[in-house]
Design an enzyme around this catalytic site. Structure first.
Site, PDB file in Angstrom:
ATOM      1  N   HIS A   1       0.808  -1.209   0.000  1.00  0.00           N
ATOM      2  CA  HIS A   1       0.000   0.000   0.000  1.00  0.00           C
ATOM      3  C   HIS A   1       0.847   1.267   0.000  1.00  0.00           C
ATOM      4  O   HIS A   1       1.916   1.330   0.605  1.00  0.00           O
ATOM      5  CB  HIS A   1      -0.934   0.010   1.214  1.00  0.00           C
ATOM      6  N   ASP A   2       0.382   2.278  -0.692  1.00  0.00           N
ATOM      7  CA  ASP A   2       0.931   3.642  -0.655  1.00  0.00           C
ATOM      8  C   ASP A   2       2.361   3.742  -1.174  1.00  0.00           C
ATOM      9  O   ASP A   2       3.054   4.717  -0.892  1.00  0.00           O
ATOM     10  CB  ASP A   2       0.847   4.228   0.767  1.00  0.00           C
TER      11      ASP A   2
ATOM     12  N   GLY B   1       4.972  -1.161   2.515  1.00  0.00           N
ATOM     13  CA  GLY B   1       4.136   0.030   2.447  1.00  0.00           C
ATOM     14  C   GLY B   1       4.918   1.324   2.590  1.00  0.00           C
ATOM     15  O   GLY B   1       5.921   1.399   3.304  1.00  0.00           O
TER      16      GLY B   1
END
Length: 256
Positions: free
Chosen positions: A118-119, A136
């Site tokens: 994520h991200d 992440g």
């Protein structure tokens, strides 16, 4: 160009000349740009925005829900640019929170079993080797190469034109233009061959980069003092300024 054996949600936005092969799954709230190829058993999940000319191979999952305990089901996005090759079994998660994005730039090559959490933000012209894992909130600037089975820990940054050799585990920032290898990971010189071949960088600038890193890695100085000595002793160029700015912006320190 869309197989009747594929599932494409009616709400999905599909561009021109897109090929979607049998047993692919295209979720709602998905955008796929012109000239993309989606191979069998690919899943493109809600929140994915894909540009033009991407090729996605079998069993890849794009826009997976984040493997993050802070994720509560919010609508977030995975944004993919143009002309990327996303090979078999790649998993890319969307961002954790609403209004945030995982971003993949243009003309990247993501090999088999790469996992991007994520991200993450990846620039252009990067290569992620087989089995590499990017945790992440990591950032890869342009033209980074990760060899096979590299692991980047959360919040790590990798500067442009750096090469991380196979099996290395990275828990800090990797500055631009370097070769990093081993466990614990360490500096193994300037990525000169790749930069000369693809970046047309001059021998003079390469010498200046090597001198800058000699002060950082072999000068027995603190990073703060080494950067000051670079400004005093090494002729300034865009590349030297990039090194100084990257190191000064590092919040968790650089690999040393």
């Amino acid at each position: 160009m869309i197989s009747p054996l594929a599932y494409v949600a009616p709400e999905a936005k599909i561009g021109k000349n897109v090929t979607i092969q049998p047993f692919a799954y295209i979720d709602k709230n998905v955008e796929i740009g012109d000239d993309c190829v989606i191979m069998p058993f690919v899943s493109v999940l809600a929140g994915t925005r894909m540009g033009k000319g991407n090729k996605v191979y079998q069993h890849a999952v794009l826009g997976a829900e984040p493997q993050d305990f802070h994720y509560t089901g919010e609508d977030s996005e995975l944004v993919i640019g143009n002309n990327n090759h996303i090979r078999e079994n790649v998993v890319i998660s969307r961002a954790t929170h609403s209004g945030c994005q995982t971003v993949i730039g243009n003309e990247n090559f993501l090999m088999d079993r790469v996992h991007i959490c994520h991200d993450v933000r990846i620039g252009d012209h990067c290569v992620a080797g087989i089995g590499s894992t990017i945790a992440g909130d990591c950032v890869l600037n342009d033209c980074v190469i990760l060899s096979g089975n590299v692991s980047l820990y959360q919040h790590s940054r990798v500067g442009s034109w750096s090469l991380i050799q196979g099996g290395s585990r990275i828990s800090k920032d990797v500055p631009p233009y370097v070769i990093i290898s081993g466990n614990p990971a360490g500096y193994h010189g300037v990525n000169a061959t790749v930069m000369q071949h693809h970046h047309n960088i001059s021998e003079k600038i390469l010498r200046h980069i090597a001198n800058a890193y000699r002060l950082i890695y072999q000068g027995n100085f603190s990073l703060f003092d080494a950067l000051q000595k670079i400004e005093e002793q090494v002729p300034m160029s865009d590349e030297i300024r990039t090194i100084i700015d990257f190191c000064r912006d590092s919040k968790q320190g650089i690999v040393r």
